[in-house]
Design a protein around this motif. Structure first.
Motif, PDB file in Angstrom:
ATOM      1  N   GLY A  89     -25.380 146.496  42.024  1.00 20.86           N
ATOM      2  CA  GLY A  89     -25.467 145.285  41.667  1.00 20.86           C
ATOM      3  C   GLY A  89     -24.138 144.944  40.628  1.00 20.86           C
ATOM      4  O   GLY A  89     -23.643 145.859  39.918  1.00 20.86           O
ATOM      5  N   ASN A 111     -25.456 140.782  44.834  1.00 16.26           N
ATOM      6  CA  ASN A 111     -26.772 140.934  44.349  1.00 16.26           C
ATOM      7  C   ASN A 111     -27.931 140.467  45.294  1.00 16.26           C
ATOM      8  O   ASN A 111     -29.011 141.013  45.371  1.00 16.26           O
ATOM      9  CB  ASN A 111     -26.932 140.340  43.008  1.00 16.26           C
ATOM     10  CG  ASN A 111     -26.010 140.971  41.877  1.00 16.26           C
ATOM     11  OD1 ASN A 111     -25.613 141.845  42.047  1.00 16.26           O
ATOM     12  ND2 ASN A 111     -26.117 140.459  40.927  1.00 16.26           N
ATOM     13  N   LYS A 154     -30.992 137.373  40.379  1.00 13.49           N
ATOM     14  CA  LYS A 154     -32.020 138.524  40.249  1.00 13.49           C
ATOM     15  C   LYS A 154     -33.340 137.877  40.426  1.00 13.49           C
ATOM     16  O   LYS A 154     -34.248 138.577  40.984  1.00 13.49           O
ATOM     17  CB  LYS A 154     -32.040 139.099  38.625  1.00 13.49           C
ATOM     18  CG  LYS A 154     -30.652 140.074  38.592  1.00 13.49           C
ATOM     19  CD  LYS A 154     -30.750 140.991  39.611  1.00 13.49           C
ATOM     20  CE  LYS A 154     -29.614 142.122  39.619  1.00 13.49           C
ATOM     21  NZ  LYS A 154     -29.563 143.403  40.306  1.00 13.49           N
TER      22      LYS A 154
END
Ligand SMILES: NC(=O)c1ccc[n+]([C@@H]2O[C@H](COP(=O)([O-])OP(=O)(O)OC[C@H]3O[C@@H](n4cnc5c(N)ncnc54)[C@H](OP(=O)(O)O)[C@@H]3O)[C@@H](O)[C@H]2O)c1
Length: 251
Positions: A89, A111, A154
């Motif tokens: 990431g 990500n 995220k």
């Protein structure tokens, strides 16, 4: 018996930071570990340091051509994968006023998209009882200024913990997430963060002041949690997120 004896584990971004510390911990627990890194040189250096229980494959998850051929390459090295730490990431910081399309696309490509399709590639090699661990972040849950795009990646990634847990239930593959708070890794360097060193230091000091334990975490402190999720110690845990942040998000 060691907790990962007779298991093969895969770690994307296993050449650096949390991924590398987890590779070491997995190996200490008896696993054979396959790490990926963006360049062959980085793969070779990490594998050399990790020793004979480690293997490596070059993979840039932002490059879908590489991602689409990853499953076949992995199968040649590891026909069975019992644990997958989806770790690769990037984190870039910008105000919404200054963020451009590249800032947005780069982070979502690595990500979210890269992580998602990496999982798709690895799934055919995962038998019943396997474990997938996502490296998310407390940024998915807190309002940190200038982290809007990173946090959104995220948060999107974190949703997979529940959807994939439900979807993979018939195959008895568990999916869990570790959400680290700030951890001292090469992520906080000018090259990776795209900011000057002084600015990164100022950000680091401001962040550390908000951590109840008063310090950044160490990569090994995240690795131990990943090993718990990867091993049968967590056999009744699925769809869970464990926040590992020195109290930053919760106190
Ligand atoms: N450090 C923290 O405070 C923190 C907090 C919460 C969550 N996390 C998450 O933890 C994970 C690991 O980060 P870290 O802190 O350990 O930083 P790191 O040392 O920079 O590790 C990131 C890893 O991902 C790899 N990577 C980046 N872009 C990639 C791409 N396009 N294709 C394949 N691999 C790629 C990096 O490769 P290179 O070495 O080639 O760049 C490196 O191996 C990330 O997902 C990050 O969001 C970190």
């Amino acid at each position: 018996m060691k907790r990962l004896a007779n298991k093969t584990a895969l770690i994307t971004g296993g050449n650096s930071g949390i991924g590398f510390a987890t590779a070491k911990d997995f190996i200490e627990e008896g696993a054979t570990v396959v790490i990926t890194a963006r360049s062959q040189a980085a793969v070779d250096a990490a594998v050399k340091e990790l020793g004979p229980q480690a293997k490596g494959i070059a993979l840039d998850v932002a490059d879908m051509t590489q991602v689409k051929s990853f499953g076949a390459k992995l199968k040649a090295v590891a026909p069975v994968v019992n644990a997958f730490f989806v770790n690769a990431g990037i984190a870039k910081f910008s105000s919404i006023e200054q963020a451009d399309e590249q800032h947005f696309d780069e982070q979502f490509n690595v990500n979210v998209k890269g992580a998602y399709f990496s999982i798709q590639q690895v799934l055919p090699l995962m038998p019943e009882g396997s474990s997938i661990v996502l490296n998310t972040s407390i940024n998915a849950s807190i309002g940190m200024p200038n982290a809007s795009v990173y946090s959104a990646t995220k948060a999107a990634f974190l949703t997979l913990v529940r959807t994939l847990s439900a979807e993979l239930l018939p195959r008895k593959i568990r999916v869990n997430a570790v959400s680290p708070g700030p951890v001292s890794t090469p992520l906080y360097t000018p090259d990776k963060m795209g900011l000057p060193g002084e600015q990164i230091q100022a950000i680091g000091e401001a962040i550390a002041g908000k951590i109840p334990l008063g310090r950044f975490g160490r990569p090994e402190e995240i690795a131990r949690v990943v090993t718990f999720f990867a091993s049968d110690d967590s056999s009744f845990v699925l769809g869970a997120e464990l926040i590992v942040d020195g109290g930053m998000a919760t106190l």
